[in-house]
Scaffold this motif. Structure first.
Motif, PDB file in Angstrom:
ATOM      1  N   PHE A   1      43.042  30.013  38.410  1.00  0.00           N
ATOM      2  CA  PHE A   1      43.482  31.045  39.350  1.00  0.00           C
ATOM      3  C   PHE A   1      43.094  32.421  38.833  1.00  0.00           C
ATOM      4  N   GLY A   2      42.971  33.376  39.781  1.00  0.00           N
ATOM      5  CA  GLY A   2      42.647  34.743  39.392  1.00  0.00           C
ATOM      6  C   GLY A   2      43.494  35.741  40.155  1.00  0.00           C
ATOM      7  N   ARG A   3      43.531  36.958  39.631  1.00  0.00           N
ATOM      8  CA  ARG A   3      44.268  38.038  40.280  1.00  0.00           C
ATOM      9  C   ARG A   3      43.292  38.918  41.058  1.00  0.00           C
ATOM     10  N   ALA A   4      43.683  39.281  42.293  1.00  0.00           N
ATOM     11  CA  ALA A   4      42.895  40.228  43.090  1.00  0.00           C
ATOM     12  C   ALA A   4      43.839  40.901  44.066  1.00  0.00           C
TER      13      ALA A   4
ATOM     14  N   ASP B   1      33.169  44.007  44.715  1.00  0.00           N
ATOM     15  CA  ASP B   1      34.275  43.051  44.753  1.00  0.00           C
ATOM     16  C   ASP B   1      33.822  41.639  45.126  1.00  0.00           C
ATOM     17  N   GLU B   2      32.497  41.398  45.098  1.00  0.00           N
ATOM     18  CA  GLU B   2      31.990  40.067  45.424  1.00  0.00           C
ATOM     19  C   GLU B   2      31.037  39.589  44.337  1.00  0.00           C
ATOM     20  N   LEU B   3      31.074  38.267  44.046  1.00  0.00           N
ATOM     21  CA  LEU B   3      30.206  37.681  43.022  1.00  0.00           C
ATOM     22  C   LEU B   3      29.472  36.478  43.602  1.00  0.00           C
ATOM     23  N   ARG B   4      28.325  36.183  43.015  1.00  0.00           N
ATOM     24  CA  ARG B   4      27.603  34.960  43.375  1.00  0.00           C
ATOM     25  C   ARG B   4      27.890  33.918  42.312  1.00  0.00           C
ATOM     26  N   MET B   5      28.474  32.792  42.741  1.00  0.00           N
ATOM     27  CA  MET B   5      28.812  31.699  41.823  1.00  0.00           C
ATOM     28  C   MET B   5      27.717  30.644  41.972  1.00  0.00           C
TER      29      MET B   5
END
Ligand code: TMP
Ligand code: ASP
Length: 236
Positions: free
Chosen positions: A177-180, A19-23
């Motif tokens: 925006f995003g959904r989580a 559930d985590e990403l590196r931007m």
């Protein structure tokens, strides 16, 4: 590491947590949907620093976003969200495509902030959408459009006040925006690539219009934005 998505100015990588990403911010600068392209050494670092500072300001104001923490010179750790394919633009001053489309005078202050929606699709040239199109294309539910609009206005107003302390006028701003977990969260970057900032007194341009319009000294102006806003950051 595993690249999940490569955009024009950033890459997203998977991490050991689902559930985590590196931007990761790149030095690439593009305009006119990628038609104009250049490498600007240091842009990735500066946009990461500016995004980080602004996300911390929003967090301190109680605004929830996808931001989790800083990783290194060019990378932030963010929550994985499902991006709503809309570019939400908030404007307070007439500039750019609004001036072209309406004939309103560049630099005129609007009576109240204006929210516009564009389809996030480079191949189509990011066309502007009315809420009815958003429904017809099934891009977002009406209650989501309401939530995104409300959040965009709160975020714009907060950042407008913040930049004003640094002698910068926030002209307009593009948000995604995003959904989580059933929530709508601000995602993507907030940088001079995605907003317009003019000197409050002189009107000097500090944002990506310097690149779009070949005004020169792009990186120097991004650096000056960071230097001007840093003393006003609640957290360093
Ligand atoms: P516009 O006046 O060209 O429509 O741009 C409005 C704002 O949105 C401005 O701050 C620049 C930003 N923007 C993006 O972040 N990405 C884009 O693809 C475009 C066209 C504008
Ligand atoms: N973001 C778009 C591009 O990179 C357009 C722009 O910002 O002018 O091509």
């Amino acid at each position: 590491m595993n690249i999940l998505y490569e955009g024009k100015a950033k890459r997203l990588y998977a991490t050991e947590h689902d559930d985590e990403l590196r931007m990761s911010f790149k030095d690439d600068a593009t305009a006119f949907n990628g038609v104009k392209h250049a490498q600007l050494a240091g842009k990735g670092h500066l946009n990461k620093e500016i995004t980080l500072l602004l996300y911390r300001e929003l967090a301190d104001a109680g605004i929830e976003t996808h931001f989790l923490r800083e990783l290194n010179d060019t990378d932030l750790l963010v929550r994985k969200v499902t991006i709503i394919p809309l570019e939400v633009v908030v404007r307070k001053v007439v500039a750019g495509s609004l001036a072209k489309r309406t004939g309103l005078a560049q630099g005129q202050t609007l009576d109240e902030p204006l929210v516009e929606y564009y389809l996030k699709d480079d191949a189509l040239g990011d066309p502007m959408l009315a809420p009815a199109h958003i429904r017809a294309l099934n891009l977002a539910q009406p209650d989501e459009v309401t939530a995104v609009t409300q959040q965009a206005l709160v975020i714009f107003t907060h950042l407008e006040t913040f930049f004003a302390q640094a002698g910068l006028r926030l002209v307009d701003l593009k948000l995604e925006f995003g959904r989580a977990d059933g929530k709508i969260l601000l995602a993507d970057e907030i940088s001079p690539d995605t907003c317009r900032l003019w000197d409050t007194e002189t009107g000097e341009i500090f944002d990506k219009d310097r690149f779009r319009q070949d005004l020169g000294e792009v990186i120097e102006h991004y650096q000056q934005i960071l230097e001007r806003i840093s003393p006003h950051a609640k957290r360093v």
